[in-house]
Design an enzyme around this catalytic site. Sequence first.
Site, PDB file in Angstrom:
ATOM      1  N   LYS A  12       0.856  -1.205   0.000  1.00  0.00           N
ATOM      2  CA  LYS A  12       0.000   0.000   0.000  1.00  0.00           C
ATOM      3  C   LYS A  12       0.882   1.241   0.000  1.00  0.00           C
ATOM      4  O   LYS A  12       2.059   1.185   0.385  1.00  0.00           O
ATOM      5  CB  LYS A  12      -0.935   0.039   1.212  1.00  0.00           C
ATOM      6  CG  LYS A  12      -0.249   0.037   2.605  1.00  0.00           C
ATOM      7  CD  LYS A  12       0.280   1.376   3.092  1.00  0.00           C
ATOM      8  CE  LYS A  12       0.925   1.303   4.459  1.00  0.00           C
ATOM      9  NZ  LYS A  12       1.745   2.464   4.821  1.00  0.00           N
ATOM     10  N   ASP A 138      -2.434  -1.158   9.757  1.00  0.00           N
ATOM     11  CA  ASP A 138      -2.617  -1.234   8.305  1.00  0.00           C
ATOM     12  C   ASP A 138      -3.388  -2.483   7.883  1.00  0.00           C
ATOM     13  O   ASP A 138      -3.835  -2.571   6.740  1.00  0.00           O
ATOM     14  CB  ASP A 138      -1.255  -1.271   7.585  1.00  0.00           C
ATOM     15  CG  ASP A 138      -0.461   0.008   7.768  1.00  0.00           C
ATOM     16  OD1 ASP A 138      -1.076   1.050   8.050  1.00  0.00           O
ATOM     17  OD2 ASP A 138       0.773  -0.044   7.620  1.00  0.00           O
TER      18      ASP A 138
END
Length: 296
Positions: A12, A138
């Site tokens: 990401k 995350d």
Amino acid sequence: MSTAVAVAAHAKVNLFLRVLAREESGYHGLETLFCLVSLADRLRAEPRDGQAITLEVTGADCGPPEQNLAVRAADLVLAATGRRFGVHLTLDKRIPVQGGLGGGSSDAAAALLAVNALAANAVPRHELLQFAARLGSDVPFFVAGGPLALAWGHGERMLRLPPLPAAPALLLQPPVGVSTPDAYRQVDAARQGAGMRGAVALDLEALQSWGSIGRLAGNDFEFALFGRLPELRRAFEALAATHPLLCRMTGSGSTILAVYRTPAEREEARQQLPPRLGRCLAVDTLAAPPPPPEPA
Ligand code: C5P
């Protein structure tokens, strides 16, 4: 027993990242826009007799298996489904470790999904998200499937957004290590006496094009770290000077992301960057959710 499954664990980037107040626990609230990119680790999960969880890693040194987030993730799913089998995990690492790209968290999310697939998806989605939140800030984003989401709190609260068009990007890794706790301490220190953060109203339209996201304020860790780490600031400035649509440090660093209009512009930018600034990877941002675990 079902056959082995494999799944891609994508990296990401944070298209913006705001660090909010330090809480009593010492942790900070966050407000961030997550986006998946094409760079991915690959995780394979094979059911085994017994109850053991074993891990084999290629491509990077990830430390002791028992501390590996993917192993902890597999353990949560096996515990929730009555430990009817053990699992052998094979992890092929391609995402640079500790670069702010969420590799370890993505591997953990992939392990939650893969081991749950081996257990005939016995753990419902909302419970997997709870496990994800326990594993790290995350991880819920990766379990939610992306590719674009606004997240807040400790990353466990999310608004999934319509994807942005897939775009060519560069990931520049300056040769400096940033420790996450230290990065938060620097943000706190840089804010001493600065008062409360200003009000903010995000506009859905501003989150729907690369140009408008590029104009939003960046990553709070940039300001806090650039003064102390000149190599990081230099790498950022060099990348920003290649005229990308957006240039940001991702997570607590040290990877810096730049998004371009076309692959040709990305290539031109890549050629302008002197190798001493760091290793440079070409990736594409994702415009669709990655596929679920498949038989392997
Ligand atoms: O989540 P992780 O274990 O990587 O966090 C490492 C450290 O970073 C924490 O111990 C804390 O000092 C800091 N941190 C924080 N606020 C967050 C996430 C991490 O202050 N939301």
